[in-house]
Design a protein around this motif. Structure first.
Motif, PDB file in Angstrom:
ATOM      1  N   GLY A 117      24.050  20.480  41.876  1.00 57.92           N
ATOM      2  CA  GLY A 117      22.695  20.927  42.185  1.00 57.92           C
ATOM      3  C   GLY A 117      22.260  22.199  41.499  1.00 57.92           C
ATOM      4  N   ALA A 118      23.102  22.802  40.681  1.00 60.68           N
ATOM      5  CA  ALA A 118      22.716  24.043  39.989  1.00 60.68           C
ATOM      6  C   ALA A 118      21.849  23.702  38.789  1.00 60.68           C
ATOM      7  N   ASP A 119      20.896  24.582  38.491  1.00 63.20           N
ATOM      8  CA  ASP A 119      20.092  24.436  37.280  1.00 63.20           C
ATOM      9  C   ASP A 119      20.078  25.759  36.531  1.00 63.20           C
ATOM     10  N   SER A 120      19.460  25.768  35.374  1.00 67.07           N
ATOM     11  CA  SER A 120      19.512  26.949  34.500  1.00 67.07           C
ATOM     12  C   SER A 120      18.832  28.180  35.101  1.00 67.07           C
ATOM     13  N   ASN A 121      18.045  28.028  36.166  1.00 69.46           N
ATOM     14  CA  ASN A 121      17.424  29.172  36.833  1.00 69.46           C
ATOM     15  C   ASN A 121      18.370  29.855  37.812  1.00 69.46           C
ATOM     16  N   ASP A 122      19.493  29.216  38.118  1.00 67.45           N
ATOM     17  CA  ASP A 122      20.435  29.745  39.099  1.00 67.45           C
ATOM     18  C   ASP A 122      21.517  30.554  38.405  1.00 67.45           C
ATOM     19  N   GLN A 123      22.295  31.258  39.207  1.00 61.35           N
ATOM     20  CA  GLN A 123      23.454  31.963  38.681  1.00 61.35           C
ATOM     21  C   GLN A 123      24.680  31.446  39.413  1.00 61.35           C
ATOM     22  N   VAL A 124      25.631  30.948  38.646  1.00 57.91           N
ATOM     23  CA  VAL A 124      26.888  30.446  39.180  1.00 57.91           C
ATOM     24  C   VAL A 124      27.999  31.071  38.350  1.00 57.91           C
ATOM     25  N   ASP A 125      28.887  31.816  38.989  1.00 58.04           N
ATOM     26  CA  ASP A 125      29.992  32.467  38.293  1.00 58.04           C
ATOM     27  C   ASP A 125      31.283  32.235  39.065  1.00 58.04           C
ATOM     28  N   PHE A 126      32.284  31.728  38.361  1.00 63.07           N
ATOM     29  CA  PHE A 126      33.640  31.609  38.887  1.00 63.07           C
ATOM     30  C   PHE A 126      34.559  32.290  37.892  1.00 63.07           C
ATOM     31  N   LEU A 127      35.535  33.001  38.400  1.00 65.65           N
ATOM     32  CA  LEU A 127      36.536  33.622  37.547  1.00 65.65           C
ATOM     33  C   LEU A 127      37.896  33.366  38.180  1.00 65.65           C
ATOM     34  N   VAL A 128      38.788  32.737  37.424  1.00 61.70           N
ATOM     35  CA  VAL A 128      40.157  32.528  37.883  1.00 61.70           C
ATOM     36  C   VAL A 128      41.066  33.387  37.012  1.00 61.70           C
ATOM     37  N   SER A 129      42.081  33.976  37.633  1.00 63.13           N
ATOM     38  CA  SER A 129      43.025  34.782  36.866  1.00 63.13           C
ATOM     39  C   SER A 129      44.405  34.665  37.500  1.00 63.13           C
ATOM     40  N   ALA A 130      45.415  34.917  36.690  1.00 62.72           N
ATOM     41  CA  ALA A 130      46.795  34.914  37.177  1.00 62.72           C
ATOM     42  C   ALA A 130      47.591  35.892  36.333  1.00 62.72           C
ATOM     43  N   GLY A 131      48.651  36.399  36.917  1.00 63.68           N
ATOM     44  CA  GLY A 131      49.473  37.328  36.164  1.00 63.68           C
ATOM     45  C   GLY A 131      50.790  37.618  36.842  1.00 63.68           C
ATOM     46  N   ASN A 132      51.563  38.432  36.171  1.00 61.95           N
ATOM     47  CA  ASN A 132      52.851  38.904  36.668  1.00 61.95           C
ATOM     48  C   ASN A 132      52.816  40.417  36.741  1.00 61.95           C
ATOM     49  N   HIS A 133      53.572  40.965  37.637  1.00 60.22           N
ATOM     50  CA  HIS A 133      53.584  42.416  37.791  1.00 60.22           C
ATOM     51  C   HIS A 133      54.145  43.126  36.568  1.00 60.22           C
ATOM     52  N   ASP A 134      54.923  42.431  35.758  1.00 61.66           N
ATOM     53  CA  ASP A 134      55.451  43.037  34.539  1.00 61.66           C
ATOM     54  C   ASP A 134      54.571  42.755  33.319  1.00 61.66           C
ATOM     55  N   ALA A 135      53.388  42.167  33.537  1.00 63.41           N
ATOM     56  CA  ALA A 135      52.398  41.870  32.490  1.00 63.41           C
ATOM     57  C   ALA A 135      52.908  40.879  31.448  1.00 63.41           C
ATOM     58  N   SER A 136      53.890  40.065  31.803  1.00 62.50           N
ATOM     59  CA  SER A 136      54.454  39.115  30.843  1.00 62.50           C
ATOM     60  C   SER A 136      53.518  37.944  30.535  1.00 62.50           C
ATOM     61  N   GLN A 137      52.389  37.855  31.224  1.00 64.03           N
ATOM     62  CA  GLN A 137      51.436  36.783  30.928  1.00 64.03           C
ATOM     63  C   GLN A 137      50.686  37.015  29.618  1.00 64.03           C
ATOM     64  N   TYR A 138      50.621  38.253  29.153  1.00 71.06           N
ATOM     65  CA  TYR A 138      49.850  38.548  27.958  1.00 71.06           C
ATOM     66  C   TYR A 138      50.487  37.930  26.718  1.00 71.06           C
ATOM     67  N   GLY A 139      49.665  37.300  25.898  1.00 70.15           N
ATOM     68  CA  GLY A 139      50.135  36.689  24.668  1.00 70.15           C
ATOM     69  C   GLY A 139      50.742  35.310  24.848  1.00 70.15           C
ATOM     70  N   ASN A 140      50.649  34.763  26.053  1.00 68.51           N
ATOM     71  CA  ASN A 140      51.203  33.444  26.342  1.00 68.51           C
ATOM     72  C   ASN A 140      50.156  32.596  27.064  1.00 68.51           C
ATOM     73  N   PRO A 141      50.226  31.279  26.914  1.00 68.95           N
ATOM     74  CA  PRO A 141      49.303  30.417  27.668  1.00 68.95           C
ATOM     75  C   PRO A 141      49.475  30.619  29.170  1.00 68.95           C
ATOM     76  N   VAL A 142      48.373  30.653  29.894  1.00 73.26           N
ATOM     77  CA  VAL A 142      48.386  30.852  31.338  1.00 73.26           C
ATOM     78  C   VAL A 142      47.802  29.636  32.055  1.00 73.26           C
ATOM     79  N   TRP A 143      46.681  29.099  31.549  1.00 75.41           N
ATOM     80  CA  TRP A 143      45.936  28.059  32.268  1.00 75.41           C
ATOM     81  C   TRP A 143      45.783  26.768  31.485  1.00 75.41           C
TER      82      TRP A 143
END
Length: 159
Positions: A46-72
């Motif tokens: 039901g959303a159209d171009s006049n609406d605002q819809v934002d989703f943000l998904v994120s994941a990580g590790n406490h040692d930041a080992s997710q950087y430079g590697n596929p996550v999703w």
């Protein structure tokens, strides 16, 4: 022009909130060693171009080992080396109304940001589910009618 200003204000607020959540989630005090696969399923109708819809998904590790590697993987396709992926209204105005995000490996933590503003028109139907280690943590359905805004942030820790 009023809708555009409102969108900019909401987007700015969301970015500040997200930055705060990410930096507090990455605290050095955390001794979490548990890791889990993350999965988010998001549907918007039901959303159209006049609406605002934002989703943000994120994941990580406490040692930041997710950087430079596929996550999703999004709908089965690996999304490069991005630890967070954003969807906007244009992602939901075409043929695809549902997106499934799955982590490519276990992670320490993840988050989901949801923001929907219905500026005019018919109600927007929003559903989202978060699974951590195969367990459903969040499963919600919302209807956002004209003139309403719904914003929610979720944080998840592997157990």
């Amino acid at each position: 022009m009023n809708i555009q200003n409102t969108r900019q204000i909401i987007s700015g607020f969301l970015m500040v909130a997200l930055s705060t959540a990410i930096f507090t989630a990455c605290s050095k005090d955390d001794d979490a060693t548990a890791k889990a696969n993350m999965k988010f399923t998001i549907t918007v109708n039901g959303a159209d171009s006049n609406d605002q819809v934002d989703f943000l998904v994120s994941a990580g590790n406490h040692d930041a080992s997710q950087y430079g590697n596929p996550v999703w993987k999004m709908n089965g396709a690996t999304q490069g080396n991005e630890d967070d992926i954003a969807l906007e209204v244009g992602n939901f105005t075409g043929n695809t109304k549902t997106y499934v995000f799955e982590s490519v490996k276990p992670f320490d933590f993840s988050s989901l940001h949801v923001a929907v503003s219905n500026f005019d028109g018919a109600p927007i139907s929003v559903s989202y589910k978060a699974e951590v280690g195969g367990n459903v943590e969040t499963n919600e359905n919302r209807s956002v009618v004209a003139g309403q805004t719904f914003i929610k942030d979720y944080s998840y820790q592997a157990k």
